[in-house]
Design an enzyme around this catalytic site. Structure first.
Site, PDB file in Angstrom:
ATOM      1  N   GLU A   1       0.778  -1.244   0.000  1.00  0.00           N
ATOM      2  CA  GLU A   1       0.000   0.000   0.000  1.00  0.00           C
ATOM      3  C   GLU A   1       0.809   1.295   0.000  1.00  0.00           C
ATOM      4  O   GLU A   1       0.709   2.098   0.938  1.00  0.00           O
ATOM      5  CB  GLU A   1      -0.931   0.017   1.216  1.00  0.00           C
ATOM      6  CG  GLU A   1      -1.904  -1.142   1.244  1.00  0.00           C
ATOM      7  CD  GLU A   1      -2.901  -1.049   2.394  1.00  0.00           C
ATOM      8  OE1 GLU A   1      -2.643  -0.310   3.362  1.00  0.00           O
ATOM      9  OE2 GLU A   1      -3.939  -1.718   2.322  1.00  0.00           O
TER      10      GLU A   1
ATOM     11  N   GLU B   1      -5.832  -8.351   0.842  1.00  0.00           N
ATOM     12  CA  GLU B   1      -6.376  -8.077   2.170  1.00  0.00           C
ATOM     13  C   GLU B   1      -7.851  -7.728   2.060  1.00  0.00           C
ATOM     14  O   GLU B   1      -8.259  -7.030   1.125  1.00  0.00           O
ATOM     15  CB  GLU B   1      -5.700  -6.870   2.857  1.00  0.00           C
ATOM     16  CG  GLU B   1      -4.318  -7.123   3.339  1.00  0.00           C
ATOM     17  CD  GLU B   1      -3.697  -5.904   4.021  1.00  0.00           C
ATOM     18  OE1 GLU B   1      -4.443  -5.079   4.618  1.00  0.00           O
ATOM     19  OE2 GLU B   1      -2.477  -5.777   3.949  1.00  0.00           O
TER      20      GLU B   1
HETATM   21  C1  BGC Z   1      -2.891  -2.597   6.100  1.00  0.00           C
HETATM   22  C2  BGC Z   1      -2.812  -3.438   7.346  1.00  0.00           C
HETATM   23  C3  BGC Z   1      -3.849  -2.937   8.345  1.00  0.00           C
HETATM   24  C4  BGC Z   1      -5.209  -3.111   7.718  1.00  0.00           C
HETATM   25  C5  BGC Z   1      -6.377  -2.721   8.634  1.00  0.00           C
HETATM   26  C6  BGC Z   1      -4.306  -2.323   5.635  1.00  0.00           C
HETATM   27  O1  BGC Z   1      -4.399  -1.067   5.046  1.00  0.00           O
HETATM   28  O2  BGC Z   1      -2.118  -3.177   5.081  1.00  0.00           O
HETATM   29  O3  BGC Z   1      -1.501  -3.368   7.848  1.00  0.00           O
HETATM   30  O4  BGC Z   1      -3.765  -3.577   9.579  1.00  0.00           O
HETATM   31  O5  BGC Z   1      -5.283  -2.284   6.594  1.00  0.00           O
HETATM   32  O6  BGC Z   1      -6.334  -1.373   8.900  1.00  0.00           O
END
Ligand code: BGC
Length: 476
Positions: free
Chosen positions: A196, A381
């Protein structure tokens, strides 16, 4: 800034308006079965990041955690520090047992640069051996590692020399990548260079909420451009130095980055909201995706950035597109704010514990949108902060359905990684938000991992894909 680029930006913002008119997720009752739609070899896994789970790290973040803002508010909620985190550095076998119990066939994790190269020119071979052992353990359990080389943190020595504002960081991270590729390449095929860049840039250099605490959108844009230059160098190093095809699929490396995508929907029909939603979308979402197609870094935001630069090695540097999707924002123009807008949640919509809208349709929309890039996609994610653990099953189910729907309509989605395997250190928010499929009891000496109700949901998805959850052996 050239007038024609400004005009082009305005026109494309008004014309494209990608989200309000985007197709809606509907007809779930007719949803095809995942195994009929998803390709064989689909990766179903969970994700973590080194600083958030390992414990005992010493880097720019651990330094930042000790400090406060000028008004005395601590950098991290309630003055917490990452400290021992989930102690995954010492309990990696426990984490692998959780993945087995879930029926996961993949794990996205990161290696910690500050651990491997704590001083300039120093290399911690024992730490590298430990990571290698971890990769072997995963593969022995049929779990494919996806390794992120940089998930937000920098070694202190890099930060002390300007971090992402120093062009030499590109060389340093390329050299680091070369060593990791040589060390782990025999076990790892799936690489994620950076996590990111757009989020790090926003929080660290525009909002000043993360290290290095800079509030200067112009500097932020320069950092984003530099991170893309770094990605191109890292991708080249991986391809040159990881020549072992660990999983025997005919490719020694598959390289991408994890890109945070958000839906910026104009809050009203006012032309200004629409234009600014368009600019924000281009800057935050599109630039990183297009860089692979054009080989150029093109960042434009009125009064903030006008960057258009060709970068050697950038074109075609993604073998896949990694998308991190969490939520949607309603964008209101606000010409007094440095970012020219402010974001709110759509009225009456459900939110997670951090106030982010739960919007599974958005995952369908981004997959359909980026499915057009002609690249395989991994959802690297997706998850929600939910302390009760009661709402996560529905979240997981509905987002997975959105993914299946997009795949059934042609998006080439190859994997889904839930954020997160277990609760962990949520950056500026500290330990309060709980994103884990497993709840971590931070007060217990062994940082006990306890299943939340979403474990059963994940297992059902795994079974449907023909994966076999296996009982957790007591590996502690
Ligand atoms: C990040 C993680 C973070 C997750 C929840 C993502 O943007 O890569 O490191 O914990 O969001 O906020």
């Amino acid at each position: 800034m050239s007038v024609s680029r400004l005009a082009k930006g305005v026109l494309s913002s008004l014309a494209s308006e990608p989200h309000p008119s985007a197709p809606r997720l509907s007809g779930l009752e007719t949803l095809p079965r995942p195994r009929d739609v998803l390709r064989p070899g689909f990766l179903l896994g969970a994700a973590t990041a080194s600083h958030q789970v390992e414990g005992g790290n010493d880097n720019d973040w651990s330094e930042w955690e000790k400090g406060s803002f000028p008004d005395g508010t601590p950098h991290i909620k309630e003055g917490q520090v990452s400290g021992a985190a989930c102690d995954s550095w010492n309990r990696f076998a426990d984490d692998v047992a959780l993945l087995r119990e879930l029926g996961a066939n993949a794990y996205r994790l990161s290696v910690e640069w500050s651990r491997l190269e704590p001083e300039e020119g120093a290399w911690n071979e024992a730490a590298a051996d430990r990571y290698l052992e971890g990769m072997r353990l995963l593969r022995a359990q049929g779990i494919q590692p996806m390794v992120t080389l940089n998930h937000f943190t920098l070694p202190r020595w890099v930060a002390a020399q300007g971090g992402w504002e120093n062009e030499r960081t590109v060389e340093w991270i390329a050299a680091f990548t070369r060593r990791v590729a040589r060390k782990l390449g025999g076990e790892v095929d799936l690489w994620c260079t950076l996590n990111e860049p757009n989020v790090l840039t926003t929080f660290g250099y525009m909002d000043g909420l993360w290290p290095p605490g800079v509030k200067d959108p112009k500097r932020g844009a320069q950092v984003l451009a530099r991170m893309l230059r770094a990605h191109a160098r890292m991708a080249a190093e991986l391809r040159e130095h990881d020549t072992v095809d660990a999983d025997g699929d005919g490719q020694a490396t598959r390289v991408g980055l994890s890109h945070h995508v958000r839906i910026f929907q104009p809050a009203t029909r006012s032309p200004l909201d629409r234009v600014l939603a368009g600019f924000t979308d281009r800057f935050f979402n599109q630039a990183v995706v297009e860089a692979n197609r054009t080989g150029r870094i093109q960042l434009y935001a009125p009064g903030v950035a006008d960057i258009d630069e060709e970068v050697p090695g950038l074109k075609g540097s993604y073998d896949y597109l990694g998308l991190n999707y969490y939520t949607r924002d309603m964008l209101h123009s606000d010409l007094r704010s440095p970012k020219l807008s402010r974001l709110t949640v759509a009225e009456g919509r459900p939110v997670n514990d951090l106030g982010w809208e739960l919007y599974p349709e958005g995952l369908y929309q981004v997959l359909m949108r980026y499915g057009r890039e002609g690249l395989p996609i991994y959802v690297t994610e997706n998850g929600m902060a939910d302390t009760s653990g009661e709402r996560r099953p529905d979240f997981l189910q509905r987002h997975f359905e959105a993914l299946v729907r997009a795949a059934s309509e042609g998006a080439d989605v190859r994997g889904y990684f839930h954020w997160s395997l277990m609760d962990n250190f949520e950056w500026a928010e500290g330990y309060e938000p709980r994103f884990g499929l497993y709840r971590v009891d931070y007060s217990s000496p062994e940082k006990r991992r306890e299943p939340t109700p979403a474990v059963a949901t994940f297992q059902a998805l795994a079974r449907d894909l023909g994966l076999e959850p296996r009982a957790r052996t007591d590996a502690a």
